[in-house]
Design a protein around this motif. Sequence first.
Motif, PDB file in Angstrom:
ATOM      1  N   ALA A  40      19.270  -5.228  37.100  1.00  0.00           N
ATOM      2  CA  ALA A  40      18.641  -6.418  36.533  1.00  0.00           C
ATOM      3  C   ALA A  40      19.256  -7.686  37.110  1.00  0.00           C
ATOM      4  N   LEU A  41      20.574  -7.697  37.278  1.00  0.00           N
ATOM      5  CA  LEU A  41      21.241  -8.847  37.879  1.00  0.00           C
ATOM      6  C   LEU A  41      20.798  -9.043  39.325  1.00  0.00           C
ATOM      7  N   LEU A  42      20.714  -7.956  40.075  1.00  0.00           N
ATOM      8  CA  LEU A  42      20.292  -8.044  41.471  1.00  0.00           C
ATOM      9  C   LEU A  42      18.868  -8.592  41.593  1.00  0.00           C
ATOM     10  N   TYR A  43      17.954  -8.091  40.789  1.00  0.00           N
ATOM     11  CA  TYR A  43      16.571  -8.564  40.846  1.00  0.00           C
ATOM     12  C   TYR A  43      16.448 -10.017  40.380  1.00  0.00           C
ATOM     13  N   SER A  44      17.201 -10.407  39.376  1.00  0.00           N
ATOM     14  CA  SER A  44      17.107 -11.790  38.921  1.00  0.00           C
ATOM     15  C   SER A  44      17.683 -12.753  39.942  1.00  0.00           C
ATOM     16  N   VAL A  45      18.802 -12.392  40.592  1.00  0.00           N
ATOM     17  CA  VAL A  45      19.362 -13.256  41.645  1.00  0.00           C
ATOM     18  C   VAL A  45      18.378 -13.371  42.806  1.00  0.00           C
ATOM     19  N   VAL A  90      25.189   0.637  32.740  1.00  0.00           N
ATOM     20  CA  VAL A  90      25.850  -0.207  33.749  1.00  0.00           C
ATOM     21  C   VAL A  90      24.945  -0.364  34.970  1.00  0.00           C
ATOM     22  N   TRP A  91      24.321   0.752  35.393  1.00  0.00           N
ATOM     23  CA  TRP A  91      23.432   0.686  36.550  1.00  0.00           C
ATOM     24  C   TRP A  91      22.220  -0.197  36.245  1.00  0.00           C
ATOM     25  N   ASN A  92      21.706  -0.095  35.041  1.00  0.00           N
ATOM     26  CA  ASN A  92      20.565  -0.910  34.640  1.00  0.00           C
ATOM     27  C   ASN A  92      20.931  -2.394  34.635  1.00  0.00           C
TER      28      ASN A  92
END
Length: 104
Positions: free
Chosen positions: A11-16, A5-7
């Motif tokens: 990944a979502l944070l970095y892609s946004v 879940v943390w991963n």
Amino acid sequence: MRAAVWNARAALLYSVGGWTMLGAMLHYNSSSSGGSGESGGGPENESDPQANQATRKEVFTRETGFGLQITTVVTYKDVQPPITRLLRRVKSFFDPSDGPPSAN
């Protein structure tokens, strides 16, 4: 389970963040080149020294031994990539005086 879940959240944070940066650069590029409406020649670009640079011409004239005159015109135009203009604008935000240091 928590690591997965943390991963996924990381990944979502970095892609946004990456897509936001790319979109901002594209928007800055299109607005600074005058592609859309009045934002190209607005008051924002009047204070930008990079946007106000004109082309510079140098004319060299030389006469040959046969009475011919050779004229050479060299035109200099500063073309910078959008990322350079963006970095200089950010730098000028933190250091507004780009002139030489004062003698005081």
